[in-house]
Design an enzyme around this catalytic site. Sequence first.
Site, PDB file in Angstrom:
ATOM      1  N   MET A   1       0.812  -1.044  -0.020  1.00 40.86           N
ATOM      2  CA  MET A   1       0.214  -0.040  -0.016  1.00 40.86           C
ATOM      3  C   MET A   1       0.962   1.209  -0.049  1.00 40.86           C
ATOM      4  O   MET A   1       2.053   1.169   0.469  1.00 40.86           O
ATOM      5  CB  MET A   1      -0.875  -0.120   1.224  1.00 40.86           C
ATOM      6  CG  MET A   1      -2.014   0.764   1.065  1.00 40.86           C
ATOM      7  SD  MET A   1      -3.244   0.476   2.273  1.00 40.86           S
ATOM      8  CE  MET A   1      -2.286  -0.059   3.465  1.00 40.86           C
ATOM      9  N   CYS A   2       0.207   2.157  -0.379  1.00 38.41           N
ATOM     10  CA  CYS A   2       0.974   3.583  -0.564  1.00 38.41           C
ATOM     11  C   CYS A   2       0.551   4.443   0.418  1.00 38.41           C
ATOM     12  O   CYS A   2      -0.250   4.416   1.162  1.00 38.41           O
ATOM     13  CB  CYS A   2       0.961   4.146  -2.032  1.00 38.41           C
ATOM     14  SG  CYS A   2       1.106   2.757  -3.221  1.00 38.41           S
TER      15      CYS A   2
END
Length: 244
Positions: A1-2
């Site tokens: 995930m960013c």
Amino acid sequence: MCRHLAYVGSPVFLRELLVDPSYALVRQSWAPRRQQHGVLNADGFGVGWYVDGFDEPARHRGAGPIWADETFADLSRVTRTTGLLAAVRSATIGMAAGRAAAAPFRSDRWLFSHNGAVEGWPEVAGRLAWGLDPGVLARIEAPTDSVLLWALTVDLLRRGKSEEAALAEVLTRAVDAGGGRLNLLLTDGHTIIATAWGVSLCWRQLSGGVVVASEPFDDDPAWVDVPDQHLLVADTREVNVERL
Ligand code: GLN
């Protein structure tokens, strides 16, 4: 995930939002505080910002970690803007690498980022892309879930849908196709539209502006959490959050 972040408001240097705060995006690339999937956001980065007199925003992206990019360090030091969208990437397993897969994605006056992962990728891609002009598909930048979500969003925006309606429709479509974590972030430089769907999201008023981010960049009590499964629309005058 960013991790991602958008800002609209009075002029600020990029570094004031992305580098200087104690838990700024650059630091979140190696030490995020609220990230639940992945611990390192070193698979690319990007920043897009609006420049007076130009409708289309400028952009700088890289395939590696943001902390190692000398051009980002320089740009963030000397560039002032009234609107920006920035992201650091932790590539989802199986997704393409490289600069073309790093947000923000851009089309016309818009910048976009997706924080999360579409469940069942790549098998669900056909269901998600159903109805999209093959000419659009042939031009997508990289074979990732985020880039396809962006292609769908642009298609709706170009047909005249509002930003809120476009994001809500793309989200519904992705949920119907298999779901996943779907925090979408979109700006035209004046308004920020974002979804909270499976990942943390918060916002904060600054003097003369508003910032929307995956997680707080400092410990100021002014940060407000957006509840899951909600849509946020923010500009310098107001912030609205409603259930999706
Ligand atoms: N799935 C997207 C990608 O691989 C977004 C990744 C993320 O939020 N970590 O680029």
